[in-house]
Design a protein around this motif. Sequence first.
Motif, PDB file in Angstrom:
ATOM      1  N   GLU A  32     -41.197   1.552  43.650  1.00  0.00           N
ATOM      2  CA  GLU A  32     -40.998   0.936  44.601  1.00  0.00           C
ATOM      3  C   GLU A  32     -42.317   1.540  45.535  1.00  0.00           C
ATOM      4  O   GLU A  32     -41.339   2.627  45.976  1.00  0.00           O
ATOM      5  N   MET A  35     -43.311   4.959  44.815  1.00  0.00           N
ATOM      6  CA  MET A  35     -42.212   5.973  44.572  1.00  0.00           C
ATOM      7  C   MET A  35     -40.555   5.666  43.759  1.00  0.00           C
ATOM      8  O   MET A  35     -40.365   5.085  43.883  1.00  0.00           O
ATOM      9  N   LYS A  37     -37.457   4.765  43.383  1.00  0.00           N
ATOM     10  CA  LYS A  37     -36.414   5.327  45.025  1.00  0.00           C
ATOM     11  C   LYS A  37     -35.397   4.585  43.289  1.00  0.00           C
ATOM     12  O   LYS A  37     -34.932   5.432  42.807  1.00  0.00           O
ATOM     13  N   ALA A  38     -34.087   4.317  44.096  1.00  0.00           N
ATOM     14  CA  ALA A  38     -32.858   3.859  43.507  1.00  0.00           C
ATOM     15  C   ALA A  38     -32.764   3.949  42.387  1.00  0.00           C
ATOM     16  O   ALA A  38     -32.098   4.129  41.613  1.00  0.00           O
ATOM     17  N   ARG A  41     -33.903   6.350  40.101  1.00  0.00           N
ATOM     18  CA  ARG A  41     -32.680   6.930  39.667  1.00  0.00           C
ATOM     19  C   ARG A  41     -31.821   6.618  38.959  1.00  0.00           C
ATOM     20  O   ARG A  41     -31.562   7.024  37.735  1.00  0.00           O
ATOM     21  N   TRP A  84     -38.283  12.684  46.319  1.00  0.00           N
ATOM     22  CA  TRP A  84     -37.542  11.176  45.894  1.00  0.00           C
ATOM     23  C   TRP A  84     -37.684  11.591  44.216  1.00  0.00           C
ATOM     24  O   TRP A  84     -36.322  11.592  43.606  1.00  0.00           O
TER      25      TRP A  84
END
Length: 681
Positions: A32, A35, A37-38, A41, A84
């Motif tokens: 996103e 990067m 991100k969640a 990950r 991140w």
Amino acid sequence: MANDPLLQPFQLKHLTLRNRLMLTSHEPAYPEDGMPKALYRAYHVERARAGLGLTMTAGSAAVAKDSPPVFNNILAYKDEVVPWLRELADACHEHGTAVMIQLTHLGRRTRWDKGDWLPAVSACHRREPAHRAFPKQVEEWDIERLIRDYADAAERMHAAGLDGIELQAYGHLMDQFWSPLTNTLEGPYGGELDNRLRFTFDVLRAIRQRVGSEFIVGVRYTGDEMLEGGLTASDGMAISRRLKESGLIDFLNVVRGHIDTDAGLTDVIPIQGMPSAPHLDFAGEIKRQVDFPTFHGAKIQDVATARYAIASGKVDMIGMTRAHMADPHIVRKIVEGREEEIRPCVGANYCLDRIYQGGAAYCIHNAATGRETSMPHSIPKAAQKRRVVIVGAGPAGLEAARVAGERGHDVVVLEAASDAGGQVRLTAQSERRREMLGIIDWRLARCEALGVEIRYNVWAEVEDVLAEQPDVVIVATGGYPMEDQPAVGHELVVNTWDILSGHVAPGKRVLLFDDAGDHAAMQAAEIIAASGAELEIMTPDRTFSAEIMAMNLVPYMRSLQRPNVTFTPTYRLKSVQRDGGELLAGITSDYATSGQPDQERRINQVVVNYGITPMADVYFELKAHSSNGGEVDYDDLIAGGPQAVVRNPQGRFQLFRIGDAVSSRNTHAAIYDALRLVKDI
Ligand SMILES: Cc1cc2nc3c(=O)[nH]c(=O)nc-3n(C[C@H](O)[C@H](O)[C@H](O)COP(=O)(O)O)c2cc1C
Ligand code: SF4
């Protein structure tokens, strides 16, 4: 299991990798704002938690602004990437998985109209056929800047606490310097091999100055371009030796082939129907001769082949990348002796092709992959057991049955045919696409283990469904080919399913009119072309097979580029009439201006592909008996909550409709429909 070669640790310098299975670098286009991100990950953590040895994150994380993120790559040239990646690395390390990242500059393998609109850059002006950008040829100041960019990015990865990096050198800037086909430079960076490698060693030295000697650094590179005039296998061996002898790197990650064309890419990352592990022996030969830690991955879909790759000593770490997209829990299942439960990668390459079609990479039959923050890979048990009746055992119905079974419900499936699979079974009629049956067979095996009852040869009427006293009814009856087109003469044509199923033999001179642009047309075309018929494939679209992306198109082109086959885009079948023993097809065009006469084709068979009409009579007849009248609360569906619509308080069950029974889409959409609905039932 203790002696399983795959589960033995591997010592890479100071780093102990806990087993031999790795994800090779792959950019699923989940970043996103550039990067990880969640979601990014969560995707990696799911696989780490299941016991993966090493995850090579990112794919082609960009070291410089003039390497625009052509498939939503991680922007490793920004400082904000560090926190991140630290979060991602920490979360994977907690589960014992080592984390590295692939850094690159895409060179000419990108587009200038992305990101900051900087010109693409390469060691030549020639464009890459796949991405089409004509690059500028590097100047000295570019080279100085690019070396700095690589070193800066490596320093960021070190700062983020990653275990290491690999540099990408197949089809990207680094090996655009290496290859005589893409290096037209003069002076220190062009000409003989040592000059063409100079940029790589300048970069590696600059990286070492920043990250020190401990940080792990490797190169993922082509050891043989397999292109006339390109890098040969003996060049590859020389490069492998020089990389080792430089003392600057810690591992080799071997690739074979070239990726500048769709066809080349598909040979590097083989699709279904192509041989398994095609480059393993080649990677093994490099390891044997160079004697250096070697990684490799290319169509190793099953555990037995991966085990062989390690047990035979061909390589030290083996990639099962798409296999882990299909099933993130492979290592756990090996450790627990549950290998037969692994959801197979069927090599559909929907994951890769979707990046260019729709953005994020999704697996054709695991709808939780790439949706780890909202869709479960392990289905939790429901608080209350319910009676679930599913009509139809195609991919949607079987996924609904599997998930309902995992929830602990009492599940019965009513299927009209004598076997399961629906359209997937039709697809798998083609030898080349037989692996698709894995989608069905895996679900049948899971359903059996979960006690799901499947009744075949049952054309379910309303009474059959009501007799089951269901709490939930899911209609997954799919559809059938549209039959009312062309408006004039539709009774004279046959459809692609007739050809695929073998119910109708190909004619001698065939017009195949493809209004849907999907696999059914191309698969029927393969059968017709192979029969020796004269075949014209016509579509009203700008290009043929508009729904089939690059890698899926390659095998079709390989079998259809023959003298008896022609392609005619931008024309539309208008009518078909009988004319003696033949057929006369009237042809028009959406581009035609008024007064322009229609064309004609005299042939003896017209095969049409207009897509699928839903077949859901039983759904409409059940609506009045249901509590929700078939209504789906889309907000709850998207938010991941249970369905609570009540339109008829007297209704005795909830009614839902999924897959092509709703509207013509694809296998992934059918499976996603089922998973996201049934996980909350
Ligand atoms: C969605 C996706 C994206 C990929 N992107 C990259 C990439 O950016 N860089 C790279 O070196 N390989 C990339 N690959 C290739 C994989 O690393 C691997 O070589 C390939 O999938 C073959 O291995 P497998 O058969 O185990 O999947 C990608 C693969 C997939 C499925
Ligand atoms: S889409 Fe196909 S190739 Fe990609 S991971 Fe899923 S099954 Fe494998």
